[in-house]
Design an enzyme around this catalytic site. Structure first.
Site, PDB file in Angstrom:
ATOM      1  N   PRO A   9     -35.345  18.559  13.057  1.00 26.60           N
ATOM      2  CG  PRO A   9     -33.940  16.870  13.876  1.00 26.60           C
ATOM      3  CD  PRO A   9     -34.700  17.308  12.655  1.00 26.60           C
ATOM      4  CB  CYS A  92     -25.581  16.921  16.917  1.00 22.55           C
ATOM      5  SG  CYS A  92     -25.150  18.406  17.826  1.00 22.55           S
ATOM      6  CG  HIS A 163     -27.126  17.757   7.192  1.00 24.01           C
ATOM      7  ND1 HIS A 163     -26.850  18.517   8.301  1.00 24.01           N
ATOM      8  CD2 HIS A 163     -26.970  18.589   6.135  1.00 24.01           C
ATOM      9  CE1 HIS A 163     -26.530  19.748   7.925  1.00 24.01           C
ATOM     10  NE2 HIS A 163     -26.592  19.811   6.619  1.00 24.01           N
ATOM     11  N   GLY A 204     -30.692  19.335   4.030  1.00 25.40           N
ATOM     12  CA  GLY A 204     -29.579  20.257   3.886  1.00 25.40           C
ATOM     13  C   GLY A 204     -29.766  21.179   2.696  1.00 25.40           C
ATOM     14  N   GLY A 205     -29.981  22.474   2.987  1.00 19.30           N
ATOM     15  CA  GLY A 205     -29.978  23.473   1.925  1.00 19.30           C
ATOM     16  C   GLY A 205     -31.169  23.440   0.983  1.00 19.30           C
ATOM     17  NE  ARG A 226     -29.696  25.878   7.935  1.00 23.59           N
ATOM     18  CZ  ARG A 226     -28.487  25.667   7.470  1.00 23.59           C
ATOM     19  NH1 ARG A 226     -27.486  26.442   7.879  1.00 23.59           N
ATOM     20  NH2 ARG A 226     -28.247  24.693   6.612  1.00 23.59           N
TER      21      ARG A 226
HETATM   22  C1  LIG Z   1     -30.824  26.174  15.356  1.00 23.49           C
HETATM   23  C2  LIG Z   1     -30.575  24.771  14.852  1.00 23.49           C
HETATM   24  C3  LIG Z   1     -30.614  23.711  15.748  1.00 23.49           C
HETATM   25  C4  LIG Z   1     -30.428  22.396  15.274  1.00 23.49           C
HETATM   26  N1  LIG Z   1     -30.572  21.358  16.162  1.00 23.49           N
HETATM   27  C5  LIG Z   1     -30.546  20.082  15.694  1.00 23.49           C
HETATM   28  C6  LIG Z   1     -30.883  18.985  16.528  1.00 23.49           C
HETATM   29  O1  LIG Z   1     -31.266  19.136  17.700  1.00 23.49           O
HETATM   30  N2  LIG Z   1     -30.806  17.731  15.987  1.00 23.49           N
HETATM   31  C7  LIG Z   1     -30.423  17.514  14.685  1.00 23.49           C
HETATM   32  O2  LIG Z   1     -30.381  16.368  14.231  1.00 23.49           O
HETATM   33  N3  LIG Z   1     -30.103  18.536  13.878  1.00 23.49           N
HETATM   34  C8  LIG Z   1     -30.188  19.806  14.340  1.00 23.49           C
HETATM   35  N4  LIG Z   1     -29.963  20.843  13.480  1.00 23.49           N
HETATM   36  C9  LIG Z   1     -29.637  20.563  12.075  1.00 23.49           C
HETATM   37  C10 LIG Z   1     -30.939  20.502  11.237  1.00 23.49           C
HETATM   38  O3  LIG Z   1     -31.769  19.454  11.666  1.00 23.49           O
HETATM   39  C11 LIG Z   1     -30.600  20.288   9.753  1.00 23.49           C
HETATM   40  O4  LIG Z   1     -29.931  19.066   9.616  1.00 23.49           O
HETATM   41  C12 LIG Z   1     -29.710  21.402   9.194  1.00 23.49           C
HETATM   42  O5  LIG Z   1     -30.158  22.675   9.602  1.00 23.49           O
HETATM   43  C13 LIG Z   1     -29.670  21.344   7.667  1.00 23.49           C
HETATM   44  O6  LIG Z   1     -30.959  21.513   7.118  1.00 23.49           O
HETATM   45  P1  LIG Z   1     -31.459  22.925   6.519  1.00 23.49           P
HETATM   46  O7  LIG Z   1     -30.397  23.369   5.540  1.00 23.49           O
HETATM   47  O8  LIG Z   1     -32.765  22.614   5.856  1.00 23.49           O
HETATM   48  O9  LIG Z   1     -31.569  23.876   7.659  1.00 23.49           O
HETATM   49  C14 LIG Z   1     -30.149  22.156  13.915  1.00 23.49           C
HETATM   50  C15 LIG Z   1     -30.112  23.242  13.028  1.00 23.49           C
HETATM   51  C16 LIG Z   1     -30.336  24.535  13.473  1.00 23.49           C
HETATM   52  C17 LIG Z   1     -30.320  25.671  12.480  1.00 23.49           C
END
Ligand SMILES: Cc1cc2nc3c(=O)[nH]c(=O)nc-3n(C[C@H](O)[C@H](O)[C@H](O)COP(=O)(O)O)c2cc1C
Length: 318
Positions: A9, A92, A163, A204-205, A226
């Site tokens: 999300p 969050c 995460h 995460g990552g 991301r």
């Molecule tokens: C722009 C943005 C908005 C996010 N909004 C939410 C959100 O609404 N709810 C949530 O649980 N995590 C949110 N996250 C966190 C992501 O869900 C995820 O936990 C975090 O980016 C780590 O994963 P990744 O390294 O694969 O990006 C957000 C992340 C980004 C970059």
């Protein structure tokens, strides 16, 4: 529901247009909504906040809140809308969210989380899941995480997305909280080993197929955020390697998304809102920069003319 692969999300990013694009790319990945707060659902324009396209299934609504009654009412609405699951945000770290006493700060209040989860599960038949961090501030020992997960499991929840970094509630912005606290995958692996009956999804990552495959030796699912935003085609490669081969191509996805845009424009949506998810579709391919800049510069002049996608496609050397 199979949680092996999911798209995280992401507020302002994973809106229904983005999810539609992701579904064109991957048949099976679980897609999550942006976090929606309970007041938005109960007092706001519900359709605007949680309306979605039927093609998005399997799709999960992520809720932000900590009032057990409001969360239960929101779950009832989510079920009526046809969402496949509801996920509670316990990760969050934003100030706004802390003031509302939800998100990551709930990791300090496990009894409140359990009360909310019980009330949500009693209200609906669809599954309720949790997305959390490995800890918050100094509340970051493995024992704490184990105790937190144990309580959640006791409430009846069967799927937890973790995460793998803690959140610092003071001094870091949400963006910094997604990169500064170090990743600790071992905590997540150990949770799976201690709670084999739970579906544990790691987040995460995670950036590559090889990394995803490594994690899947230890846990049940991987959630990427991301990396998929920056390169949506990674979702296709993950789908093909982790679930089932797909004969989708970027150009077929573009054709499908153009049809979708046409349809949305007829409903009054501005082209401008439909662009962001597709800008990185040709990531890594020669001409990608020109494709993007053409779309971005032309869109304001061509509010409802989707032929600009085909014009921009001319720059791509594929
Ligand atoms: C722009 C943005 C908005 C996010 N909004 C939410 C959100 O609404 N709810 C949530 O649980 N995590 C949110 N996250 C966190 C992501 O869900 C995820 O936990 C975090 O980016 C780590 O994963 P990744 O390294 O694969 O990006 C957000 C992340 C980004 C970059």
């Amino acid at each position: 529901m199979n949680h092996i692969l999911s798209v995280a999300p992401m507020l302002d990013w994973t809106d229904k247009h983005c999810r539609y694009l992701h579904r064109l790319i991957s048949e099976d990945a679980v897609l999550y909504s942006e976090m929606v707060t309970t007041p938005a659902i109960l007092q706001g324009d519900t359709q605007k906040y949680i309306g979605y396209n039927q093609q998005e299934h399997p799709v999960v609504l992520q809720l932000g809140g900590s009032d057990a009654t409001d969360l239960a009412k929101s779950c009832v609405i989510a079920q009526q809308y046809g969402y496949d699951e509801v996920n509670l945000n316990v990760g969050c770290p934003s100030d706004r969210v802390q003031k509302g006493r939800f998100g990551a700060c709930l990791m300090n209040e496990p009894s409140l989380v359990v009360e909310c989860l019980k009330s949500m599960q009693q209200a609906v038949d669809i599954a309720i899941t949790v997305k959390c961090r490995i800890g918050v501030d100094n509340n970051d020992s493995f024992d704490n995480l184990q105790s937190f997960v144990g309580k959640i499991a006791h409430s009846g929840v069967k799927t937890i997305i973790i995460h793998a970094r803690k959140a610092l509630l003071k001094g870091l912005s949400p963006k910094q909280n997604r990169s500064i606290p170090p990743l600790n995958y071992d905590y997540v692996y150990k949770i799976k080993a201690l709670f084999p009956e739970l579906t544990i999804v790691i987040n995460g990552g995670v950036n590559t197929i090889t990394e995803a495959q490594q994690h899947l030796k230890q846990v049940d699912g991987v959630m990427l955020g991301r990396a998929i935003w920056n390169n949506p085609w990674l979702l296709h490669d993950l789908q093909s390697s982790l679930i089932a081969a797909s004969n989708q191509s970027r150009d077929k996805v573009l054709q499908g998304y153009m049809k979708y845009c046409q349809n949305q424009i007829q409903k009054g949506v501005k082209l401008h809102w439909l662009l962001p998810p597709v800008l990185n579709l040709y990531h890594g391919i020669a001409g990608n920069k020109k494709w993007k800049s053409y779309l971005v510069t032309q869109a304001p002049k061509r509010v409802d003319d989707i032929s600009l996608f085909e014009e921009a496609r001319e720059f791509i050397e594929l």
